[in-house]
Enzyme design. Structure first.
Site, PDB file in Angstrom:
ATOM      1  N   GLY A   1     -18.548  20.198  -2.491  1.00 34.16           N
ATOM      2  CA  GLY A   1     -17.552  21.028  -1.813  1.00 34.16           C
ATOM      3  C   GLY A   1     -16.392  21.497  -2.643  1.00 34.16           C
ATOM      4  O   GLY A   1     -16.528  22.158  -3.681  1.00 34.16           O
TER       5      GLY A   1
ATOM      6  N   VAL B   1     -22.010  16.186   6.634  1.00 36.68           N
ATOM      7  CA  VAL B   1     -23.142  15.582   5.927  1.00 36.68           C
ATOM      8  C   VAL B   1     -23.298  16.284   4.578  1.00 36.68           C
ATOM      9  O   VAL B   1     -23.650  17.459   4.518  1.00 36.68           O
ATOM     10  CB  VAL B   1     -24.444  15.692   6.741  1.00 36.68           C
ATOM     11  CG1 VAL B   1     -25.609  15.088   5.961  1.00 36.68           C
ATOM     12  CG2 VAL B   1     -24.288  15.004   8.092  1.00 36.68           C
TER      13      VAL B   1
ATOM     14  N   THR C   1     -23.355  13.866   1.202  1.00 42.78           N
ATOM     15  CA  THR C   1     -23.907  12.876   0.271  1.00 42.78           C
ATOM     16  C   THR C   1     -24.748  11.811   0.974  1.00 42.78           C
ATOM     17  O   THR C   1     -25.270  10.907   0.312  1.00 42.78           O
ATOM     18  CB  THR C   1     -22.757  12.175  -0.481  1.00 42.78           C
ATOM     19  OG1 THR C   1     -21.875  11.578   0.475  1.00 42.78           O
ATOM     20  CG2 THR C   1     -21.980  13.183  -1.318  1.00 42.78           C
TER      21      THR C   1
ATOM     22  N   ILE D   1     -16.683   9.524   6.345  1.00 45.68           N
ATOM     23  CA  ILE D   1     -17.909   8.746   6.541  1.00 45.68           C
ATOM     24  C   ILE D   1     -18.681   8.613   5.222  1.00 45.68           C
ATOM     25  O   ILE D   1     -18.965   7.518   4.762  1.00 45.68           O
ATOM     26  CB  ILE D   1     -18.822   9.391   7.608  1.00 45.68           C
ATOM     27  CG1 ILE D   1     -18.081   9.527   8.942  1.00 45.68           C
ATOM     28  CG2 ILE D   1     -20.109   8.581   7.775  1.00 45.68           C
ATOM     29  CD1 ILE D   1     -17.599   8.210   9.524  1.00 45.68           C
TER      30      ILE D   1
ATOM     31  N   LYS E   1      24.598 -13.422   7.651  1.00 48.21           N
ATOM     32  CA  LYS E   1      24.458 -14.293   6.479  1.00 48.21           C
ATOM     33  C   LYS E   1      23.302 -15.249   6.735  1.00 48.21           C
ATOM     34  O   LYS E   1      23.250 -15.912   7.775  1.00 48.21           O
ATOM     35  CB  LYS E   1      25.759 -15.075   6.291  1.00 48.21           C
ATOM     36  CG  LYS E   1      25.890 -15.793   4.954  1.00 48.21           C
ATOM     37  CD  LYS E   1      26.202 -14.824   3.816  1.00 48.21           C
ATOM     38  CE  LYS E   1      26.568 -15.565   2.541  1.00 48.21           C
ATOM     39  NZ  LYS E   1      27.920 -16.155   2.615  1.00 48.21           N
TER      40      LYS E   1
ATOM     41  N   ASN F   1      18.625 -23.915  18.203  1.00 43.05           N
ATOM     42  CA  ASN F   1      19.443 -23.719  19.401  1.00 43.05           C
ATOM     43  C   ASN F   1      20.666 -22.898  19.041  1.00 43.05           C
ATOM     44  O   ASN F   1      21.380 -23.242  18.113  1.00 43.05           O
ATOM     45  CB  ASN F   1      19.885 -25.068  19.977  1.00 43.05           C
ATOM     46  CG  ASN F   1      18.751 -25.808  20.652  1.00 43.05           C
ATOM     47  OD1 ASN F   1      17.963 -25.233  21.381  1.00 43.05           O
ATOM     48  ND2 ASN F   1      18.678 -27.121  20.423  1.00 43.05           N
TER      49      ASN F   1
ATOM     50  N   ARG G   1      14.814 -16.227  28.356  1.00 41.28           N
ATOM     51  CA  ARG G   1      15.385 -16.914  27.192  1.00 41.28           C
ATOM     52  C   ARG G   1      15.038 -16.136  25.921  1.00 41.28           C
ATOM     53  O   ARG G   1      14.132 -15.298  25.904  1.00 41.28           O
ATOM     54  CB  ARG G   1      14.864 -18.339  27.111  1.00 41.28           C
ATOM     55  CG  ARG G   1      13.489 -18.467  26.510  1.00 41.28           C
ATOM     56  CD  ARG G   1      13.072 -19.912  26.351  1.00 41.28           C
ATOM     57  NE  ARG G   1      11.824 -19.984  25.606  1.00 41.28           N
ATOM     58  CZ  ARG G   1      11.031 -21.050  25.575  1.00 41.28           C
ATOM     59  NH1 ARG G   1      11.346 -22.128  26.267  1.00 41.28           N
ATOM     60  NH2 ARG G   1       9.921 -21.047  24.861  1.00 41.28           N
TER      61      ARG G   1
END
Length: 518
Positions: A33, A63, A65, A125, A274, A417, A514
């Site tokens: 191509g 299609v 190769t 593909i 930090k 915590n 939470r």
């Protein structure tokens, strides 16, 4: 027998030069191509694949190769007499080199106006099939997927007349990494297109290297920064660095936390961070006032810290910031004078991120590596449950409610915590990463007194990332002069904390959600 190379590339970088050099070395070129046209237009002698196979390209080039003459030529093992006998009987010649890169699927899906049809049409593909076939037979076929490898291959060809087995093995590995990356991009696109939020049975992900780093968290650890593939906004890898040294591993880790917290606020806000925890947060009517609040909240920890800002940085603000040693500054934009001021410090990393408020995609995942695997979860992209619920006799004032929501956003990004104290949309104390909640509470109060003053917590509000298991945190809040508390609720002893709040006249609000952050 003359060596043969099959060339079919979307990225044509350096391909003409490579083909010309191969031709000089006596290699016969086969092509398809657009690549065939490019080569022949540039004077390279080449055979078109359809001429080799005796079968025309069809289905709009889908299609080309996919033919036994091509794949038998790639897969035949030269050391296997039976394979070579079959090739001879079938009139097929071996192919010794494959130079292929794939349809631009990534470039296609990155377009703003991409359609599903466009994306699917750009799923290659034949290319991956050729690459995998050639790579499987790496002992006999050199397969090149990356233009950066052209020079290495040519050098060996010129010096030895062939590509070394070691290089072929390296190229084989590179092919399977490339096709794996390609297939994963397709799978990720389809998952997002379907809005599929489920965690799959097998997890494949792909990332592209942004940069190598000098080291990781510590000097003896190797490190690199990788980015997710796909359209995204408001992420560190999309930021433009305007000044300073390269970002370090710790810079990126810390800056990400500051950035994500900053996104939670709509009003002008400055977040100082930090070691992955916020240390000073301020919101105000102007971004200069927000800086003043964030700095005053903790003028000690901000030293060597990260600052995320959700408005343009002004010159007066930059003058104040320049007086502080900062590692990283992230903002959507900078006044010219402000940028000049900040860039006078050669080492400060100044980042511009125009889409700084953009939130993560709903399909994003949060990953944590453990020895032998990953633990994976959806991102924490919510703030409260179904509704806020006042559970005490006293209703919070409007000001307390504003401050509680300010603190609730903040504590979401404090290591658990975690406790966060706030007053007038300014953090006044943060207790991160303690092994019990009362220690985090006491730490936040102590730091407020040390950094701001003895009355810092008088009239402040408290946010807790998870429920109070005992009323001891309410006792500590009362002693500190805190007037309102926001927390998820859901403890077996919730009523004890509620009763204690009622005793002291503290308003308490449950969020129904939470925000552990380990």
């Amino acid at each position: 027998m003359k060596m043969r190379a099959l060339i079919s590339v979307s990225d044509k970088t350096g391909i003409v030069e490579l083909a010309k050099e191969l031709t000089k070395l006596g290699v016969e070129i086969i092509s398809t191509g657009g690549t065939y046209k490019k080569l022949t237009d540039e004077g390279v002698k080449a055979i078109e694949v359809s001429e080799l196979t005796g079968f025309p390209e069809c289905l709009d080039g889908r299609v080309k190769t996919l033919h036994p003459i091509v794949h038998a030529g790639l897969l035949a093992m030269r050391s296997n007499p039976s394979h070579m006998k079959q090739l001879k009987e079938l009139g097929i010649q071996p192919i010794d080199m494959v130079i292929v890169n794939l349809y631009p699927f990534k470039a296609t899906i990155m377009k703003d106006d991409v359609t599903r049809a466009d994306a699917v049409e750009n799923i290659d593909i034949g290319g991956p099939t050729m690459l995998r076939a050639a790579a499987k037979n790496y002992q006999d076929v050199a397969v090149i997927v990356d233009p950066r490898d052209y020079e290495t291959v040519l050098k060996e060809m010129k010096e030895d007349g062939k590509v070394s087995l070691d290089t072929k093995f390296y190229l084989m590995q590179k092919v399977f990494m490339h096709t794996s990356n390609y297939d994963t991009m397709i799978a990720d696109y389809l998952k997002a297109e379907r809005k599929d939020y489920d965690l799959p049975e097998t997890l494949t992900m792909t990332f592209e290297k942004v940069q190598d780093m000098r080291y990781g968290e510590n000097p003896h650890q190797k490190a690199a920064f990788y980015r997710e593939v796909g359209k995204k906004k408001g992420t560190l890898d999309m930021a433009e660095q305007l000044n300073g040294k390269e970002l370090s591993f710790n810079n990126i880790n810390d800056a990400n936390g500051a950035l994500e917290l900053c996104k939670e606020y709509d009003e002008p806000t400055v977040v100082a961070s930090k070691h992955g925890n916020p240390c000073g947060v301020g919101s105000a009517a102007t971004i200069e006032e927000a800086w003043d609040k964030a700095y005053a909240a903790d003028n000690v920890s901000i030293f060597g810290g990260i600052v995320a800002i959700n408005r343009e940085v002004t010159a007066p603000m930059a003058k104040k910031m320049a007086e502080v040693f900062l590692e990283v500054i992230i903002a959507p934009s900078y006044e010219k004078e402000a940028l000049d001021i900040l860039c006078e410090k050669k080492n400060v990393r100044v980042l511009r991120l125009p889409d700084i408020t953009a939130m993560q995609r709903e399909t994003a995942l949060d990953l944590k590596k453990v020895n032998g695997g990953l633990i994976v979860q959806g991102i924490d992209n919510k703030l409260i449950g179904d509704e806020l619920k006042v559970v005490t006799d006293r209703q919070p004032s409007d000001q307390e409610m504003e401050d509680m929501m300010f603190a609730w956003k903040m504590v979401k990004y404090v290591k658990s915590n975690g406790i966060a104290l706030a007053k007038n949309k300014q953090s006044v104390g943060i207790g991160p990463g303690q092994v019990n909640r009362i220690w985090a509470t006491k730490q936040s109060v102590e730091h407020a007194g040390e950094l701001i003053g003895p009355d810092a917590t008088k009239g402040a509000v408290m946010a807790s990332d998870a429920f109070f298991p005992f009323p001891d945190c309410v006792e500590a809040a009362h002693e500190a002069g805190i007037t309102a508390i926001i927390q998820p609720g859901g403890a077996m002893r919730d009523q004890l904390s509620i009763d204690k709040c009622n005793e002291y006249g503290i308003a308490m609000v449950f969020t129904g959600m939470r925000h552990f952050r380990h």
